[in-house]
Design a protein around this motif. Structure first.
Motif, PDB file in Angstrom:
ATOM      1  N   VAL A 190      -8.120   0.769  -6.221  1.00  0.00           N
ATOM      2  CA  VAL A 190      -9.369   0.799  -5.455  1.00  0.00           C
ATOM      3  C   VAL A 190     -10.557   0.994  -6.393  1.00  0.00           C
ATOM      4  CG1 VAL A 190     -10.634   2.057  -3.680  1.00  0.00           C
ATOM      5  CG2 VAL A 190      -8.196   1.651  -3.416  1.00  0.00           C
ATOM      6  N   THR A 237     -12.732   7.821  -4.717  1.00  0.00           N
ATOM      7  CA  THR A 237     -13.465   6.892  -5.577  1.00  0.00           C
ATOM      8  C   THR A 237     -14.875   7.401  -5.843  1.00  0.00           C
ATOM      9  OG1 THR A 237     -12.181   5.084  -4.642  1.00  0.00           O
ATOM     10  CG2 THR A 237     -14.141   4.486  -5.877  1.00  0.00           C
ATOM     11  N   ARG A 284      -8.062   5.246   4.265  1.00  0.00           N
ATOM     12  CA  ARG A 284      -9.248   4.545   3.768  1.00  0.00           C
ATOM     13  C   ARG A 284     -10.350   5.531   3.422  1.00  0.00           C
ATOM     14  NH1 ARG A 284     -11.974  -0.580   4.276  1.00  0.00           N
ATOM     15  NH2 ARG A 284     -14.189  -0.231   4.661  1.00  0.00           N
ATOM     16  N   THR A 339       0.826  -1.195   0.000  1.00  0.00           N
ATOM     17  CA  THR A 339       0.000   0.000   0.000  1.00  0.00           C
ATOM     18  C   THR A 339       0.862   1.246   0.000  1.00  0.00           C
ATOM     19  OG1 THR A 339      -0.073   0.052   2.402  1.00  0.00           O
ATOM     20  CG2 THR A 339      -1.832  -1.131   1.293  1.00  0.00           C
TER      21      THR A 339
END
Length: 133
Positions: A47, A25, A18, A7
């Motif tokens: 993602v 997104t 997160r 990551t």
């Protein structure tokens, strides 16, 4: 010895990272393309492509997994009804990253991330500017 890091940390703790990736997104799904830093765009691509894969599956469990990550039902609906069917024949590589050059204020490398199979609309021609967190 150098070990591969899975990551990209983006100088944030796990919860903040997160949330950042979930919000990026959602913005990408909502606007079709966003302008952000190159590091965030590279962290966002896996993602976003995972979310499109969930959308292509289309079952209830995939929808619930998408809602659990994105936390916005209207964005998940747009993902499953608009973006995933457009990428139905594509096996992978749903996002495109275009390098834009350095930002004037702090010389951070900027990039444009967009869907490869997105239909071009008048609304998508404008680039959504992501506010730096």
């Amino acid at each position: 010895m150098r070990k591969r890091r899975k990551t990209v940390k983006l100088q944030r703790d796990a919860a903040h990272r997160r949330s950042l990736l979930a919000n990026l997104t959602c913005s990408l799904i909502e606007h079709g393309r966003i302008r952000t830093t190159l590091a965030k765009a590279k962290a966002l691509r896996p993602v976003a492509e995972r979310m499109v894969t969930l959308g292509k599956r289309g079952d209830l469990h995939a929808r619930r997994q998408a809602v659990a990550f994105l936390r916005q039902k209207d964005v998940v609906k747009a993902l499953f009804e608009d973006i995933a069917p457009a990428a139905a024949e594509r096996v992978g590589g749903y996002c495109r990253i275009i390098k834009l050059g350095a930002r004037q204020s702090d010389s951070a490398p900027m990039a444009l991330i967009e869907w490869v199979d997105a239909p071009v609309t008048a609304e998508a021609t404008e680039v959504a500017e992501v506010v730096e967190a």
